[in-house]
Scaffold this motif. Structure first.
Motif, short mmCIF file in Angstrom:
data_model
loop_
_atom_site.label_atom_id
_atom_site.label_comp_id
_atom_site.label_asym_id
_atom_site.label_seq_id
_atom_site.Cartn_x
_atom_site.Cartn_y
_atom_site.Cartn_z
N TYR A 148 0.85 -1.20 0.00
CA TYR A 148 0.00 0.00 0.00
C TYR A 148 0.88 1.25 0.00
O TYR A 148 0.68 2.18 -0.79
CB TYR A 148 -0.85 -0.03 1.27
CG TYR A 148 -1.70 1.17 1.54
CD1 TYR A 148 -2.91 1.33 0.88
CD2 TYR A 148 -1.31 2.14 2.45
CE1 TYR A 148 -3.70 2.44 1.12
CE2 TYR A 148 -2.09 3.24 2.70
CZ TYR A 148 -3.28 3.39 2.04
OH TYR A 148 -4.06 4.48 2.27
N LEU A 152 1.44 4.02 -3.12
CA LEU A 152 1.15 5.45 -2.99
C LEU A 152 2.41 6.30 -3.22
O LEU A 152 2.34 7.37 -3.82
CB LEU A 152 0.56 5.75 -1.61
CG LEU A 152 -0.86 5.21 -1.36
CD1 LEU A 152 -1.34 5.57 0.03
CD2 LEU A 152 -1.84 5.73 -2.41
N ILE A 155 3.10 6.39 -6.94
CA ILE A 155 2.15 7.29 -7.61
C ILE A 155 2.57 8.74 -7.37
O ILE A 155 2.58 9.57 -8.29
CB ILE A 155 0.71 7.06 -7.10
CG1 ILE A 155 0.20 5.69 -7.52
CG2 ILE A 155 -0.23 8.14 -7.65
CD1 ILE A 155 -1.14 5.32 -6.89
N GLN A 156 2.91 9.02 -6.11
CA GLN A 156 3.28 10.40 -5.78
C GLN A 156 4.49 10.86 -6.62
O GLN A 156 4.50 11.98 -7.13
CB GLN A 156 3.61 10.49 -4.28
CG GLN A 156 3.70 11.92 -3.75
CD GLN A 156 2.36 12.66 -3.79
OE1 GLN A 156 1.31 12.06 -3.67
NE2 GLN A 156 2.41 13.97 -4.01
N ILE A 255 -5.77 0.50 -5.18
CA ILE A 255 -5.10 1.78 -5.37
C ILE A 255 -5.13 2.20 -6.84
O ILE A 255 -5.34 3.37 -7.16
CB ILE A 255 -3.64 1.70 -4.88
CG1 ILE A 255 -3.60 1.52 -3.37
CG2 ILE A 255 -2.86 2.95 -5.27
CD1 ILE A 255 -2.22 1.27 -2.83
N LEU B 229 -12.12 4.83 -7.29
CA LEU B 229 -10.85 4.77 -6.58
C LEU B 229 -11.22 4.73 -5.11
O LEU B 229 -11.52 5.76 -4.50
CB LEU B 229 -9.99 6.00 -6.92
CG LEU B 229 -9.46 6.03 -8.36
CD1 LEU B 229 -9.05 7.43 -8.78
CD2 LEU B 229 -8.30 5.07 -8.52
N ASP B 231 -9.75 4.23 -2.41
CA ASP B 231 -8.89 4.86 -1.42
C ASP B 231 -8.86 6.37 -1.64
O ASP B 231 -8.58 6.84 -2.75
CB ASP B 231 -7.49 4.25 -1.55
CG ASP B 231 -6.53 4.84 -0.55
OD1 ASP B 231 -6.73 4.59 0.65
OD2 ASP B 231 -5.63 5.58 -0.96
N SER B 234 -5.68 7.75 -3.08
CA SER B 234 -5.54 7.49 -4.52
C SER B 234 -6.37 8.47 -5.33
O SER B 234 -5.95 8.93 -6.40
CB SER B 234 -6.01 6.07 -4.86
OG SER B 234 -5.22 5.13 -4.24
N GLN B 237 -4.53 11.74 -5.37
CA GLN B 237 -3.35 11.66 -6.24
C GLN B 237 -3.76 11.68 -7.71
O GLN B 237 -3.08 12.28 -8.55
CB GLN B 237 -2.56 10.38 -5.94
CG GLN B 237 -1.77 10.48 -4.64
CD GLN B 237 -1.00 9.21 -4.34
OE1 GLN B 237 -1.50 8.11 -4.57
NE2 GLN B 237 0.18 9.33 -3.80
#
Lengths: 311, 509
Positions: A148, A152, A155-156, A255, B229, B231, B234, B237
């Motif tokens: 997880y 993230l 992605i960031q 995600i 999405l 989350d 997410s 983002q």
């Protein structure tokens, strides 16, 4: 008279049937313990009469044993019924998402292998070098990092800051990269550590020392004497990882909105959509069985000692 | 040498991936000038395009508002307003007449008229329709419909139903021929409504829609994509990276991050009060009204709203919010007063405090998990130990319906949507079948509100219900919840009513 290979094949088929029957039966019972789908379908303001009508319409009013035999009869015909929430035939609904799961699984395993094998060999060859100990520490930390968080963070960096990559599935091949990398980075540390330990272990074996004493150069030692044994047990882990991914890399799918079996499974469990849960688990059980079958064959090819044993 | 070879392999591999990466850079919001609006939401409707199989709220409403229309809508004050029906009036105690909008088309070319309305209600009152959430929960009093003329339809009820028009905000009208020809199950994958968009494709991770130019709510963008999405991080983002133009639902602690990404954060009061309901009928300490009142005084709701809802929510004073018909602004609820809470506990025979068990679900509201933690901390200050267990909705529902709670309290949303009327939570929660709380005097008032056709009189009754139920404190009212939306740069024309986004007004640069 069946030859040995024919017997072994029948044995595998019987194993598969027993597996599918066991999984289906256990799942049937567990789902009935988990809740009453009629309540979910009716909503929180429904009267008892409406709830009962929904039970009757879906056969949930019948005795459990009757439901079970109907269920098993239908499973034999590969009929899992229609989804309780979207009314589509459950099996074909689930199969729509199988290619997507297979794609992610395959890519993750390939990427995982590409990263982990060189790194594991490098670490295992001379484990006490300082820079290798540093990498070893990084690998240990990475192993404890949840996918997880990895997802993230990736992605960031790559979607938000750099803007290089999409993070949402179904937007082209570029969208495969981050979920693949997330899974690979989650899986690779384990494979790296196993491989490094195996390589290191082989350097202490008699056959390795004998070859070294006979003047084999380091490359020859690694390729001929160390790697075959080290890779064998690492392959076993790779097979387990493959099976794990087939059952759904749930967090990653959440995600990245990846249309995979894990996502379907969780959604159907949340909605108590029994037919879809049963169809999904059935498909996953079949896949895991076949992955194990393939891995057995890989072992047989890789290890001459196993070729003498049964299929 | 060997080491160099290994590094070379790794470097080449990395370069190959990097090449693939750069070649597939995502489209950003600024690049979507062709008029595609991409929306990130917490979830797609599980029943896909079938608008009757699930409740009228989220997640379904984010999709259905783009495809369907109901006869009426409910505004931000809980008043029924025209949508597909332009006007209505009761014509007898058990029937209402609706005059329909003319010239409206379904996206498959069918005309919207009284026959379409009748077909929808014929289905909802049928055996199959009664097995849907809309047919069972939202329309229990409706018995059928009759075509008066092409644009006039009568709807019949089994009892006097004073707010039938508002209830119909939950009923989307589907194209009757498509419904009849393809069947309910087929329409699930390809729904046909009168809204501004029509389905192109649907999967569990994406719904693609295109503009229905012939809609009476003609949209301004050509295409729309709805992406689940689950989350919140997410979703944010995806907005920050320009992959979606708009998101529904972020956590209050993400507001600053959304602003930093030049997003416009929109707060909309939700017609829901988050609460811990007391299992009054099962006895125990919460059977005593003084204990229930003490618990209400013992929690600093305004502080919770300020700190955990970023100051955008409010502490709840009663079971409904100010956006709901029947809200009573004179009811001040239970302001934070720990001294009074201790007094009441002592008077109730608990001078040394008590221990309560509760079952809660989390993930339904912004910051709900943190709110429960804050409640626990506040109650500890008045010597009340709150032990709560987190359960799933599938575990929650049967216990709620049968009132088989083992604990003293459970998480409960006092939800007035979609009808925007206080009758919804009061009808459902006061003296329901297998009730957790029942007060016959209050129930009589609620029932009289159901049948009072005079709006002013009815409002007075509901406001009296608010006074009495709040005094009885069947729940620890916590906060008036909020819905948060974030618009990316270039998105204009956003408006939302009763959680239904007016997609037709949206433009994207």
């Amino acid at each position: 008279m069946l030859n040995r290979r024919g017997k072994a094949l029948w044995s595998r088929i019987i194993q598969l049937l027993i597996l599918l029957w066991s999984v289906s039966t256990v799942l049937f019972l567990l789902l009935r313990l988990s809740g009453d789908p009629a309540l979910i379908l009716a909503g929180e303001g429904a009267t008892p009469e409406i709830i009962e009508a929904i039970r009757i319409a879906n056969g949930f009013d019948k005795p459990l044993i009757t439901q079970y035999f109907v269920f098993i009869r239908d499973v034999i015909n590969l009929d899992f019924g229609n989804s309780l929430v979207n009314s589509q035939p459950a099996l074909s609904f689930v199969l729509q998402y199988l290619p997507s799961t297979l794609k992610l699984t395959f890519l993750a395993i390939v990427f995982n292998t590409i990263v982990a094998i060189p790194a594991g060999i490098w670490l295992g060859a001379k484990p006490n070098q300082r820079k290798r100990r540093v990498l070893s520490t990084i690998v240990s930390v990475a192993q404890g990092t949840p996918s997880y968080v990895i997802g993230l963070v990736l992605i960031q960096i790559f979607a938000v800051w750099l803007g290089w990559l999409p993070s949402i599935a179904n937007t082209g091949p570029g969208a495969w990269i981050l979920p693949t990398a997330t899974l690979a980075f989650a899986l690779a540390p384990n494979l790296i550590r196993v491989l490094a330990a195996n390589v290191e272990d082989t350097t202490r074996q008699d056959y390795y020392r004998t070859a070294k004493a006979n003047g084999a150069n380091p490359t020859e030692l690694l390729i001929k004497h160390s790697l075959p044994n080290a890779l064998l047990s690492a392959t076993s882990l790779l097979g387990a990882q493959f099976a794990f991914l087939l059952s759904g890399a749930l967090i990653t799918e959440f995600i990245f909105a990846w249309p995979g079996l894990g996502l379907i499974l969780v959604q159907s469990i949340t909605n108590l959509d029994f037919p879809t849960v049963q169809a999904t688990v059935f498909v996953v059980a079949c896949l895991v069985f076949f992955v194990n079958l393939v891995m057995d064959q890989v072992f047989r090819l890789a290890d001459p000692r196993l070729r003498k044993s049964q299929l | 040498m060997r080491r160099n070879k290994i590094f070379s392999v790794m470097t080449i591999t990395a370069m190959l991936f990097a090449t693939a990466v750069v070649g597939q850079a995502p489209a950003n919001a600024a690049g979507k000038s062709g008029g595609t609006l991409t929306v990130g939401v917490a979830g797609l409707p599980p029943s896909q395009g079938n608008p009757y199989r699930e409740g009228p709220g989220t997640p379904g409403v984010h999709t259905y508002a783009a495809v369907f229309d109901a006869l009426v809508r409910v505004d931000g004050k809980g008043a029924a307003k025209p949508k597909l029906a332009l006007s209505w009036k009761p014509i007898s105690k058990k029937s209402w007449r609706f005059n329909l909008r003319k010239g409206v088309k379904f996206s498959n070319g069918e005309d919207f008229d009284a026959a379409a309305v009748k077909a929808t209600f014929d289905y909802l009152v049928s055996e199959a329709g009664r097995r849907t959430v809309i047919g069972s929960t939202e329309l229990p009093t409706v018995t059928g419909a009759r075509v008066v003329n092409r644009y006039t339809v009568d709807i019949y009820t089994s009892t006097v139903d004073a707010i039938l028009p508002a209830k119909l905000a939950a009923v989307y009208i589907v194209a009757p021929k498509a419904w009849k020809d393809a069947g309910e199950d087929i329409v699930t994958a390809k729904p046909v409504g009168t809204g501004p968009f029509k389905f192109d494709s649907v999967s569990t991770t994406r719904i693609e829609l295109s503009a229905f130019k012939g809609s009476w709510r003609k949209p301004k963008v050509n295409k729309m994509v709805i992406i689940p999405l689950a989350d919140a991080a997410s979703r944010l983002q995806a907005l920050q990276s320009g992959q979606v133009n708009m998101i529904a639902g972020i956590n209050p602690d993400q507001i600053e991050a959304a602003r930093a990404a030049k997003g416009t954060v929109i707060t909309v009061p939700a017609p829901q009060v988050m609460s811990l309901a007391f299992n009054v009928t099962s006895g125990g300490p919460v059977a005593d009204v003084r204990v229930r009142q003490a618990l209400n005084y013992g929690v600093d709701k305004e502080a919770i709203a300020k700190n955990l809802l970023a100051g955008r929510g409010k502490g709840a004073t009663q079971g409904v919010t100010p956006t709901v018909n029947g809200y009573n602004s004179n009811v001040k609820g239970y302001p934070y007063d720990p001294a009074k809470a201790r007094q009441l506990l002592t008077a109730a025979g608990f001078p040394n405090g008590l221990t309560l068990d509760a079952d809660i679900t989390v993930g339904s509201f912004p910051s709900d998990n943190l709110i429960y933690q804050a409640v626990k901390a506040d109650l500890a200050k008045i010597n009340v130990t709150l032990n709560y267990t987190t359960i799933t909705f599938a575990q929650w529902l049967p216990q709620y319906l049968r009132n088989t709670w083992k604990g003293d309290a459970f998480g409960l949303s006092w939800n007035s949507a979609p009808r925007g009327d206080a009758s919804r939570p009061y009808e459902i929660f006061v003296c329901k079948s297998s009730p957790f709380y029942c007060n016959q005097a209050e129930n009589a008032l609620v029932k009289s509100a159901q049948t009072e056709l005079n709006g002013a009189k009815r409002l007075a009754i509901l406001q009296e219900v608010a006074v009495r139920v709040t005094e009885s404190a069947p729940a620890l009212y916590l906060v008036e919840q909020i819905d948060l939306y974030v618009l990316g740069q270039g998105v204009r024309g956003f408006s939302v009513e009763n959680r239904a986004i007016a997609y037709e007004r949206l433009t994207v640069r």
